[in-house]
Write a protein that holds these residues in place. Structure first.
Motif, mmCIF file in Angstrom:
data_model
loop_
_atom_site.group_PDB
_atom_site.id
_atom_site.type_symbol
_atom_site.label_atom_id
_atom_site.label_comp_id
_atom_site.label_asym_id
_atom_site.label_seq_id
_atom_site.Cartn_x
_atom_site.Cartn_y
_atom_site.Cartn_z
ATOM 1 N N ARG A 1 0.645 -1.273 -0.017
ATOM 2 C CA ARG A 1 -0.267 0.026 0.042
ATOM 3 C C ARG A 1 0.777 1.336 0.143
ATOM 4 O O ARG A 1 0.501 2.194 0.384
ATOM 5 C CB ARG A 1 -0.853 -0.026 1.328
ATOM 6 C CG ARG A 1 -2.135 -1.090 1.054
ATOM 7 C CD ARG A 1 -2.879 -0.671 -0.278
ATOM 8 N NE ARG A 1 -3.834 -1.722 -0.449
ATOM 9 C CZ ARG A 1 -5.120 -1.878 -0.019
ATOM 10 N NH1 ARG A 1 -5.445 -0.926 1.091
ATOM 11 N NH2 ARG A 1 -5.676 -3.105 -0.226
ATOM 12 N N ASP B 1 -6.922 -4.356 5.670
ATOM 13 C CA ASP B 1 -6.474 -5.642 4.881
ATOM 14 C C ASP B 1 -6.628 -6.843 5.601
ATOM 15 O O ASP B 1 -5.688 -7.405 5.806
ATOM 16 C CB ASP B 1 -5.041 -5.378 4.419
ATOM 17 C CG ASP B 1 -4.855 -4.504 3.163
ATOM 18 O OD1 ASP B 1 -5.663 -4.618 2.277
ATOM 19 O OD2 ASP B 1 -3.913 -3.795 3.140
ATOM 20 N N TYR C 1 -6.447 3.365 9.392
ATOM 21 C CA TYR C 1 -6.639 3.174 8.006
ATOM 22 C C TYR C 1 -6.774 1.662 7.753
ATOM 23 O O TYR C 1 -7.198 1.326 6.425
ATOM 24 C CB TYR C 1 -5.469 3.727 7.239
ATOM 25 C CG TYR C 1 -5.625 5.427 7.310
ATOM 26 C CD1 TYR C 1 -5.981 6.022 6.530
ATOM 27 C CD2 TYR C 1 -4.687 5.923 8.396
ATOM 28 C CE1 TYR C 1 -5.951 7.456 6.376
ATOM 29 C CE2 TYR C 1 -4.631 7.109 8.396
ATOM 30 C CZ TYR C 1 -5.242 7.865 7.632
ATOM 31 O OH TYR C 1 -5.036 9.516 7.859
ATOM 32 N N TYR C 2 -6.362 0.996 8.707
ATOM 33 C CA TYR C 2 -5.973 -0.520 8.221
ATOM 34 C C TYR C 2 -7.590 -1.291 7.640
ATOM 35 O O TYR C 2 -8.374 -1.157 8.434
ATOM 36 C CB TYR C 2 -5.669 -1.318 9.275
ATOM 37 C CG TYR C 2 -5.203 -2.949 9.239
ATOM 38 C CD1 TYR C 2 -4.197 -3.315 8.136
ATOM 39 C CD2 TYR C 2 -6.046 -3.850 9.807
ATOM 40 C CE1 TYR C 2 -3.893 -4.286 7.955
ATOM 41 C CE2 TYR C 2 -5.503 -5.377 9.577
ATOM 42 C CZ TYR C 2 -4.285 -5.497 8.424
ATOM 43 O OH TYR C 2 -4.316 -6.565 8.224
ATOM 44 N N SER D 1 0.134 0.282 5.973
ATOM 45 C CA SER D 1 -0.888 0.760 6.513
ATOM 46 C C SER D 1 -0.732 1.619 7.432
ATOM 47 O O SER D 1 0.685 2.041 7.619
ATOM 48 C CB SER D 1 -1.919 -0.305 6.592
ATOM 49 O OG SER D 1 -3.163 0.419 7.031
ATOM 50 N N TYR E 1 1.207 -2.060 11.668
ATOM 51 C CA TYR E 1 0.458 -1.545 10.616
ATOM 52 C C TYR E 1 1.437 -0.846 9.490
ATOM 53 O O TYR E 1 1.287 -1.223 8.208
ATOM 54 C CB TYR E 1 -0.709 -0.711 10.739
ATOM 55 C CG TYR E 1 -1.850 -1.071 11.585
ATOM 56 C CD1 TYR E 1 -2.203 -2.473 11.026
ATOM 57 C CD2 TYR E 1 -2.260 -0.615 12.691
ATOM 58 C CE1 TYR E 1 -3.577 -2.817 11.950
ATOM 59 C CE2 TYR E 1 -3.406 -1.176 13.611
ATOM 60 C CZ TYR E 1 -3.965 -2.254 13.109
ATOM 61 O OH TYR E 1 -4.868 -2.791 13.833
#
Lengths: 460, 240
Positions: free
Chosen positions: A7, A371, A368-369, A364, A359
């Motif tokens: 990401r 996944d 915001y995580y 990440s 994260y």
């Protein structure tokens, strides 16, 4: 997905170049091709595959934030906090079940699978829910002995995949939930990527270890409402009409879905709005299919009222519930209870600041995580890695969830008392106004300060 | 090991006439198991195509149903042997765990759906989606099966003595399919595979358990998963 961990193209620090970091007024970001859109085009060009992620819809949609309570004043009087009762209990399954489900609070834990979540996370959900007298729900992967043991009230899901479906578990359940769809992906089947198909998960689901599981989106032995009616009859026969049978739908053509589920014999309707979470789904599905829960509740209630079944068939709603205000507004619009999924995970420790270094290692950041599909969760929640899962203490997680559920309940009671209600179910649409024209139209309550409800209330 | 041989010996434990009593009463009676003497021989008369007959059994009953049944007959069966004298509606023996279910006539769609163990024998034909989502149950069909049979089947065997319809074994996992006649078409990721000694032995044994002794096990062809869709790959885009 395979590239899902990378990401780097989506940095958490989204601040535009500003006065303190070399702001240039000549730089103009496109509203259409914003940084997320550009990053997604670049990712798609690199990987040649849709993005799969967890969490729920991230776009802004009309929501409970767009509603306000009027509260009591001269024309109606409020109840005293602490001294005057405001009850919160709910009974689900009064229509047909010999043993309806009795909940102390109108907030339940939504279906989440062992597989998507670690065994520790499932145990923590059971502990937290049991402490405050509410139910948890299995998921697309069967019932584990741990979650049965730690959940006083456990709802057993019957899903299209039928992974781990077992009549003994069915008889052990306190309620059965026939899952037609979920808000994150109405019309889509389950997904669990290979790195989460551990030996135990594979065994429970009768799948080879390490494959990318793509579950069916339709049930294998029924199609349509007439078959569903017979399917429900079979489930009642197997369980001797003891426990309630819920039908869960993603919010889409809600008026008709609710009417058909009632006609098929459901004891309760579980209605999941588009903001509802998922462990793994294509982003295009999460963000573009289904309607907000705000728009769906009034349709469901209208459908139940038209059939003379409001409060007889209970309505449980979910999709973006965060606070007691959200709970109170959902109940005021006519729901009997709500479900939480993502919020419960956050209460356990998902997206917590203390995991931020973890994260960042996987591209990440805390806050915001999303996944969940990747199985690398540093909080030990959405993973099957024993070392990561061991980071979540089920007792401590359960305590945090119980605290959160108590807070939601107290907030809900605060608002109900302010509106003069001695039971949270006495909240009603008349207590609400809308801040936006969109919310007024969807929730079917007037725009604040007016008597205007845009759109005529007609049965589609 | 479950066999389809529903013994006719022994006295009836009880007889149930569905023209005079309800399915609810029948299932309630079958669910009341005496732990000292579980199971027993049961005859069900006048099933009349009713749904959910003899579902959720959890004892070594031998249930004989004299006629046609509706949806989900013997659903989620454990331990019991159930013989249907006529035809079946949708989802016979769905999600069965163990025991044996034998259909003398033909079966509608989704026979044996998501079954996890035991043996299902259909002496007539089976309609579409026979053995869909199979998870360990063995299904033997004397006649032919419709389209999308063994769709997403994960474990267990489907043996078809007649022909198979379109999209056989679509999105198959580790279940094994044996067909004696023609196959109208294979589904995504389903391929024909070599019949080796162990497969011949498997077909022979399943036919024997099903009580089918006039079909040559050597005439079957084997189909299974090519395992190309087990993981997401860009090059498989056309199959998703």
């Amino acid at each position: 997905m395979h590239g899902g961990v990378d990401r780097s193209a989506r940095p958490p620090e989204m601040a535009a170049p500003g006065p303190t970091n070399g702001w240039n007024p000549g730089l103009r970001e496109s509203a259409t091709f914003d940084r997320n859109a550009i990053a997604e085009i670049q990712r798609a060009a690199r990987e040649g595959m849709y993005d799969i992620r967890g969490f729920g819809a991230k776009r802004r949609v009309p929501h409970f934030d767009d509603l306000l309570f009027l509260g009591a004043s001269v024309s109606r009087y409020p109840l005293e906090g602490y001294r005057e009762r405001c009850d919160t209990d709910v009974v689900i399954g009064t229509r047909f079940a010999r043993e309806p489900v009795h909940l102390d609070i109108p907030i339940t834990i939504a279906g989440m699978s062992f597989g998507a979540l670690s065994a520790q996370a499932k145990e923590a959900l059971g502990r937290g829910a049991t402490e405050v007298g509410t139910s948890t729900t299995t998921g697309d992967g069967g019932m584990t002995p741990e979650e049965r043991e730690h959940s006083r009230i456990l709802v057993y899901q019957l899903l299209p995949s039928r992974y781990g479906m077992n009549p003994d578990d069915l008889r052990r359940a306190d309620a059965i939930e026939v899952v037609v769809g979920q808000g994150a992906k109405p019309g889509g089947g389950g997904m669990l990527l290979g790195h989460k198909i551990s030996d135990r998960v594979a065994e429970m689901r009768d799948l080879p270890v390490g494959i990318d599981q793509r579950s069916a989106c339709r049930h294998p032995d029924w199609t349509g409402p007439d078959d569903l009616e017979i399917k429900i009859e079979e489930l009642r026969e197997i369980t001797d009409w003891r426990v309630p049978i819920y039908v869960k739908v993603g919010a889409t053509r809600t008026y008709f879905d609710v009417a058909l589920a009632v006609k098929a014999g459901a004891d309760a309707i579980v209605l999941d709005g588009m903001q509802g979470g998922t462990a793994a789904t294509q982003e295009v599905f999460i963000e573009h299919v289904g309607i907000p829960i705000l728009a769906a509740i009034p349709q469901a209630v209208e459908s139940l009222v038209d059939l003379g079944m409001h409060r007889e068939v209970q309505l449980i709603v979910s999709g973006g519930i965060r606070s007691g205000a959200d709970v109170a507004k959902a109940l005021a619009l006519g729901a009997d209870a709500v479900s939480i999924g993502v919020a419960a995970l956050i209460a356990l420790g998902d997206n917590a600041p203390e995991h931020d270094p973890g994260y960042r290692e996987i591209g990440s950041a805390a806050g915001y995580y999303d996944d969940y599909q990747a199985g690398l969760d540093p909080a030990g929640i959405s993973t099957q890695d024993p070392a990561l899962a061991a980071r979540l203490d089920p007792v401590e997680g359960g305590r945090r969830l119980a605290n959160y559920l108590r807070t939601l309940t107290l907030e809900t009671q605060t608002l109900a008392r302010a509106c003069g209600k001695s039971h949270v179910h006495n909240l009603e649409p008349e207590d609400l106004v809308a801040l936006t024209i969109e919310a007024a139209a969807m929730a079917r309550v007037p725009l604040a300060g007016t008597s205007w409800i845009p759109g005529t209330i007609t049965t589609p | 090991m479950a066999t389809a041989d529903v013994t006719q010996a022994g006295a009836l434990s009880f007889e149930f006439d569905l023209a005079a009593a309800t399915v609810r009463e029948l299932n309630e009676r079958l669910h009341r198991v005496d732990p000292e003497r579980p199971g027993g021989r049961v005859l069900v008369r006048n099933p009349g195509g009713k749904h959910a007959i003899a579902v959720g059994l959890d004892a070594p009953y031998e249930v004989e149903i004299a006629g046609h049944v509706g949806y989900y007959c013997a659903g989620m069966n454990k331990l019991a042997s159930v013989r249907v004298g006529g035809n079946c509606g949708v989802g016979v023996a769905e999600n069965m765990m163990s025991g044996a279910v034998v259909v003398e006539g033909s079966a509608s769609q989704s026979a044996g759906a998501s079954g996890r163990g035991g043996l299902l024998v259909i002496h007539g034909d089976a309609s579409a989606r026979c053995g869909i989502s199979l998870k360990g149950l063995d299904v033997v069909v004397r006649g032919s099966v419709g389209h999308l049979s063994a769709f997403m089947a994960q474990r267990g065997c489907l043996v078809v003595c007649g022909d198979a319809g379109e999209a056989l074994g679509d999105s198959l996992y580790e279940a094994r399919i044996y067909v004696r006649g023609s196959v109208a078409g294979l589904g995504a990721d389903c391929v024909e595979k070599e019949v080796r000694g162990e497969h011949l032995a498997e077909v022979s044994e399943l036919l024997a358990r099903a009580g089918i002794d006039d079909v040559d096990p050597g005439e079957f062809r084997r189909y299974g998963s090519a395992r190309r869709l087990y993981n997401f790959h860009v090059e498989n885009l056309g199959s998703y």
